[in-house]
Scaffold this active site. Structure first.
Site, PDB file in Angstrom:
ATOM      1  N   PRO A 171      -4.606   5.387  -4.738  1.00  0.00           N
ATOM      2  CG  PRO A 171      -3.478   7.432  -4.840  1.00  0.00           C
ATOM      3  CD  PRO A 171      -4.854   6.838  -4.901  1.00  0.00           C
ATOM      4  CE1 TYR A 172      -5.199   2.797   3.504  1.00  0.00           C
ATOM      5  CE2 TYR A 172      -7.203   1.983   2.470  1.00  0.00           C
ATOM      6  CZ  TYR A 172      -6.346   2.032   3.552  1.00  0.00           C
ATOM      7  OH  TYR A 172      -6.630   1.298   4.673  1.00  0.00           O
ATOM      8  CB  VAL A 173      -7.161   0.580  -3.392  1.00  0.00           C
ATOM      9  CG1 VAL A 173      -7.521  -0.864  -3.753  1.00  0.00           C
ATOM     10  CG2 VAL A 173      -8.362   1.257  -2.734  1.00  0.00           C
TER      11      VAL A 173
END
Length: 219
Positions: free
Chosen positions: A133-135
């Site tokens: 999700p961060y990427v």
């Protein structure tokens, strides 16, 4: 010589603190710290840096107000590894996009984004489920910035450490994975602000053997 006035979004983070320290000791740069809480202000006031209390979850107009009279914006905010996916979306994606839109609204052309080391579509697919999700958030924030007419630079640092900066890095469109001290990332940001040849470029950066200003000039 007129100083470049820079709004640092996410100033209370470790890179942000290093960056404002560097800028306040630089004759051509002047920092304004955008912080989330008033109790974070003392660090920056001790450096004679102006502060503005704005939460990235507020609206575009509020962020744009903080950017009035500013020449450049550095986005170095992040939700951090210990928050949920909801904060990743609200800070790393929506917060970044709102800051980009605020820059346009306030007439700020120069924008530097501190991204993740690899935000290509393949990196989202390859990332562990907890990190994906961060990427993804960083990928879409980067894409949003690239589709504007802002004078952008996107910096993709390697694995961040709290080691003392070495002053030497390796920077290129693509480099082998490695570590880089947060202090050196801050110096790379400052060098990029002072070098217009970085406009319209994105690059990865890790510890290396080339002095930072030289590495940035050769991109």
């Amino acid at each position: 010589m007129k100083k470049l006035r820079v709004l640092v979004v996410g100033a209370n983070g470790q890179i942000g603190k290093h960056l404002i320290t560097i800028m306040q000791n630089n004759s051509s740069l002047e920092a304004k710290a955008m912080i989330r809480k008033q109790e974070q202000a003392a660090f920056f006031e001790n450096l004679n840096a102006e502060t503005e209390v704005v939460d990235l979850e507020q609206d575009i107009e509020t962020i744009a107000k903080a950017a009035e009279g500013i020449d450049a914006i550095v986005f170095t905010a992040g939700s951090g590894p210990h928050t949920g996916k909801d904060k990743t979306i609200m800070v790393d994606l929506d917060g970044a996009v709102k800051t980009i839109e605020a820059a346009k609204s306030a007439g700020v052309k120069r924008f530097i984004m501190i991204s993740s080391f690899d935000t290509r579509r393949e990196a989202i697919q390859a990332a562990p489920s907890s990190f994906a999700p961060y990427v993804a958030a960083k990928h879409y924030a980067d894409e949003w910035l690239k589709r504007t007419d802002l004078d952008y630079t996107i910096i993709h640092p390697g694995a961040l450490t709290n080691d003392q900066g070495t002053g030497n890095v390796k920077a290129a469109t693509e480099v082998e994975r490695g570590e880089v001290p947060r202090e050196d990332v801050a110096s790379v940001i400052a060098a990029s602000l002072e070098n217009d040849s970085t406009i319209g470029k994105e690059f990865q950066v890790v510890t290396g053997t080339t002095p930072i200003k030289e590495a940035i000039s050769s991109l």
